[in-house]
Design an enzyme around this catalytic site. Structure first.
Site, short mmCIF file in Angstrom:
data_model
loop_
_atom_site.label_atom_id
_atom_site.label_comp_id
_atom_site.label_asym_id
_atom_site.label_seq_id
_atom_site.Cartn_x
_atom_site.Cartn_y
_atom_site.Cartn_z
N ASP A 170 0.87 -1.18 0.00
CA ASP A 170 0.00 0.00 0.00
C ASP A 170 0.91 1.23 0.00
O ASP A 170 2.13 1.13 -0.24
CB ASP A 170 -1.01 -0.04 1.16
CG ASP A 170 -0.39 0.28 2.53
OD1 ASP A 170 0.85 0.45 2.62
OD2 ASP A 170 -1.15 0.35 3.51
N HIS A 171 0.32 2.39 0.28
CA HIS A 171 1.08 3.65 0.21
C HIS A 171 2.13 3.75 1.31
O HIS A 171 2.97 4.63 1.27
CB HIS A 171 0.11 4.84 0.28
CG HIS A 171 -0.89 4.70 1.39
ND1 HIS A 171 -1.99 3.87 1.30
CD2 HIS A 171 -0.95 5.26 2.62
CE1 HIS A 171 -2.68 3.93 2.42
NE2 HIS A 171 -2.07 4.77 3.25
N CYS B 155 3.26 -2.82 3.98
CA CYS B 155 2.40 -1.69 4.34
C CYS B 155 3.17 -0.84 5.34
O CYS B 155 4.40 -0.99 5.45
CB CYS B 155 1.04 -2.15 4.88
SG CYS B 155 1.09 -3.09 6.43
N GLY B 156 2.51 0.05 6.06
CA GLY B 156 3.25 0.92 6.98
C GLY B 156 3.94 0.14 8.08
O GLY B 156 5.11 0.37 8.40
N THR B 157 3.20 -0.80 8.67
CA THR B 157 3.75 -1.58 9.79
C THR B 157 4.04 -3.03 9.44
O THR B 157 4.75 -3.71 10.18
CB THR B 157 2.72 -1.62 10.94
OG1 THR B 157 1.51 -2.20 10.43
CG2 THR B 157 2.42 -0.23 11.48
N GLY B 158 3.44 -3.53 8.37
CA GLY B 158 3.48 -4.96 8.05
C GLY B 158 2.38 -5.73 8.75
O GLY B 158 2.09 -6.89 8.42
N ILE B 159 1.76 -5.10 9.73
CA ILE B 159 0.77 -5.80 10.55
C ILE B 159 -0.59 -5.93 9.86
O ILE B 159 -1.19 -7.01 9.82
CB ILE B 159 0.62 -5.10 11.92
CG1 ILE B 159 1.94 -5.19 12.69
CG2 ILE B 159 -0.50 -5.74 12.74
CD1 ILE B 159 1.99 -4.35 13.97
N GLY B 160 -1.06 -4.83 9.28
CA GLY B 160 -2.36 -4.90 8.59
C GLY B 160 -2.32 -5.92 7.47
O GLY B 160 -3.25 -6.73 7.30
N MET B 161 -1.24 -5.89 6.69
CA MET B 161 -1.09 -6.87 5.60
C MET B 161 -1.08 -8.29 6.15
O MET B 161 -1.69 -9.19 5.56
CB MET B 161 0.22 -6.61 4.82
CG MET B 161 0.17 -5.42 3.88
SD MET B 161 -0.94 -5.70 2.50
CE MET B 161 -0.35 -4.38 1.38
N HIS C 14 10.58 -23.05 10.33
CA HIS C 14 9.68 -23.73 11.26
C HIS C 14 8.20 -23.58 10.91
O HIS C 14 7.42 -24.49 11.19
CB HIS C 14 9.90 -23.19 12.68
CG HIS C 14 11.19 -23.66 13.29
ND1 HIS C 14 11.51 -23.44 14.61
CD2 HIS C 14 12.24 -24.34 12.77
CE1 HIS C 14 12.71 -23.97 14.87
NE2 HIS C 14 13.18 -24.50 13.75
N ARG D 238 9.43 -32.46 12.53
CA ARG D 238 8.48 -32.22 13.63
C ARG D 238 7.62 -30.97 13.39
O ARG D 238 6.55 -30.82 13.98
CB ARG D 238 9.22 -32.10 14.96
CG ARG D 238 10.05 -30.84 15.12
CD ARG D 238 10.88 -30.87 16.38
NE ARG D 238 11.55 -29.61 16.66
CZ ARG D 238 12.67 -29.20 16.05
NH1 ARG D 238 13.24 -29.95 15.12
NH2 ARG D 238 13.23 -28.03 16.37
N HIS D 239 8.10 -30.09 12.52
CA HIS D 239 7.34 -28.86 12.28
C HIS D 239 6.13 -29.10 11.38
O HIS D 239 5.17 -28.34 11.42
CB HIS D 239 8.25 -27.79 11.67
CG HIS D 239 9.42 -27.47 12.55
ND1 HIS D 239 9.28 -26.86 13.77
CD2 HIS D 239 10.74 -27.74 12.40
CE1 HIS D 239 10.47 -26.75 14.35
NE2 HIS D 239 11.37 -27.28 13.54
C1 RB5 Z 1 -1.87 3.07 6.18
O1 RB5 Z 1 -1.83 4.39 6.62
C2 RB5 Z 1 -1.45 2.12 7.27
O2 RB5 Z 1 -2.49 1.99 8.18
C3 RB5 Z 1 -1.08 0.78 6.67
O3 RB5 Z 1 -0.04 0.94 5.79
C4 RB5 Z 1 -0.62 -0.29 7.64
O4 RB5 Z 1 0.38 0.18 8.47
C5 RB5 Z 1 -1.65 -1.02 8.36
O5 RB5 Z 1 -1.35 -1.96 9.11
#
Ligand code: RB5
Length: 145
Positions: free
Chosen positions: A8-9, A65-71, A98, A132-133
């Site tokens: 994303d952006h 993405c910004g954090t990798g978490i949302g993705m 693993h 085992r994994h």
């Molecule tokens: C977008 O602003 C941001 O929320 C997205 O890139 C991401 O970090 C979400 O997890």
């Protein structure tokens, strides 16, 4: 290897650098965008990348993405997808060894491009250990059902 890529952006600069690195290494990269710096919803890009893996068109995926978490949250809603958000080398390696992860998620606002390229290199060049994994991965598949 066929590898799907998307961002994303929050991850465009990283995605473009990853595209160049993987292409230079001889991989066949499917770039699902974005291609210019416009605001998009990361689940839309995660869906495209994960569906291409589910169809068998690509073996691995990289999402930024910004954090990798949302993705990673969005990617892990797809059956058969094991996505890991990583920001350091040990996790990027061991999630292949693993967890047999097939999607690496990176945070464009968390790590620099140089680190991202190293994590991608580790992820793509590390094989699942099996043994085992495998039975643990099977248990994840059972949960999915
Ligand atoms: C977008 O602003 C941001 O929320 C997205 O890139 C991401 O970090 C979400 O997890």
């Amino acid at each position: 290897m066929n590898i799907a890529l998307g961002c994303d952006h929050g991850g465009l600069e990283h995605k473009n650098a990853i595209l160049k690195q993987l292409t230079d290494m001889g991989h066949n990269v499917a770039d699902f965008g974005i291609y210019e710096n416009t605001s998009v919803d990361y689940p839309d890009i995660a869906k495209k990348v994960c569906e291409s893996i589910q169809k068998g068109e690509n073996a691995l995926g990289i999402l930024v993405c910004g954090t990798g978490i949302g993705m990673s949250i969005a990617a892990n809603k797809h059956k058969g997808i094991r996505a890991a958000a990583c920001s350091e080398h040990f996790s990027a390696k061991y999630t292949r060894l693993h967890n047999n992860s097939n999607v690496l998620c990176l945070g464009g606002r968390v790590i620099g491009v140089g680190t991202a390229l190293e994590l991608v290199d580790l992820f793509v060049n590390t094989e699942f250990e099996g043994g085992r994994h495998q039975k643990r991965i099977d248990k994840i598949s059972e949960i999915e059902k």
